[in-house]
Each structure stands twice: as structure tokens, then as C-alpha cells.
Enzyme design. Structure first.
Site, short mmCIF file in Angstrom:
data_model
loop_
_atom_site.label_atom_id
_atom_site.label_comp_id
_atom_site.label_asym_id
_atom_site.label_seq_id
_atom_site.Cartn_x
_atom_site.Cartn_y
_atom_site.Cartn_z
N ALA A 1 7.07 27.44 -38.21
CA ALA A 1 8.18 27.96 -37.43
C ALA A 1 7.71 28.99 -36.41
CB ALA A 1 9.21 28.60 -38.36
N CYS A 2 8.39 28.97 -35.28
CA CYS A 2 8.24 30.02 -34.28
C CYS A 2 9.63 30.31 -33.74
CB CYS A 2 7.26 29.63 -33.17
SG CYS A 2 7.80 28.30 -32.08
N GLY A 3 9.74 31.21 -32.81
CA GLY A 3 11.04 31.66 -32.31
C GLY A 3 11.99 30.54 -31.97
N LEU B 1 12.84 29.63 -36.13
CA LEU B 1 13.00 30.59 -37.23
C LEU B 1 14.41 30.59 -37.81
CD1 LEU B 1 10.90 33.69 -36.14
CD2 LEU B 1 10.52 32.21 -38.10
N SER C 1 4.88 26.50 -32.41
CA SER C 1 4.99 25.72 -33.64
C SER C 1 4.68 24.24 -33.39
CB SER C 1 6.37 25.88 -34.29
OG SER C 1 7.39 25.46 -33.42
#
Length: 93
Positions: free
Chosen positions: A7-9, A40, A15
Site C-alpha cells: 500500500a501507498c497513499g 492506504l 505500490s
């Protein structure tokens, strides 16, 4: 197939890059699992049926599944060690 999440923003750039790289490494090593890139906001929901979480952004939360250092797949530093941990988790789940 076993699911791993990263996960990333927004679930788009970082990601996706990590998911692509790890999926290629898994395929090359004949490990049957799939890495999914998510944002996220979706993390807790997506972790419910995952065997591991590849963490890129540090948070204060802890999760009930193993966490792998995702920065290793971006920087290359300790990549073999983190990949070995991931394969062990997959094989033992």
C-alpha cells in the site's frame, strides 16, 4: 492463490512499482502468490484475506499478519533478505 498487499497513499505509483517487481520475482522463483497494490484507505479491509503486507509507508499501526519492508524493493538494499522472508511466509501459510 495467496495474496500479498502493498500500500501507498493512492495505490498508484510506488505500490504499483513494488507490486510489479515482487510479482516478477515470485514468478521467476516459481512461488505461487499475487501481490496487489492498494491505497492506504483500503488497507485494513484488504489485509483480511492476505498472508503478508509489504509496507512502504511507516504508520503507527500494527497488523496481525507479517510485514515486509517494502523500501528494500525500491532501493535494492536488503532486497534478497526481505524477499526470502516473504517466500518463507508464503510457503508457511
Amino acid at each position: 492463490m495467496k495474496k500479498i498487499v502493498v500500500a501507498c497513499g493512492n495505490g498508484v505509483a510506488t505500490s504499483q512499482s513494488v507490486a510489479y517487481k515482487v510479482n516478477r520475482m515470485l514468478a521467476k522463483n516459481h512461488v505461487h502468490a499475487n501481490v496487489e497494490a492498494i491505497n492506504l484507505r483500503s488497507l485494513e479491509r484488504e489485509l483480511k484475506d492476505a498472508v503478508a503486507y509489504i509496507e512502504i509507508m511507516k504508520t503507527d499501526k500494527t497488523y496481525d499478519i507479517p510485514t515486509i519492508n517494502g523500501i528494500a524493493f525500491l532501493s535494492g538494499e536488503n532486497i534478497d533478505e526481505e524477499f526470502s522472508k516473504l517466500v518463507e511466509i508464503i510457503n508457511n501459510s
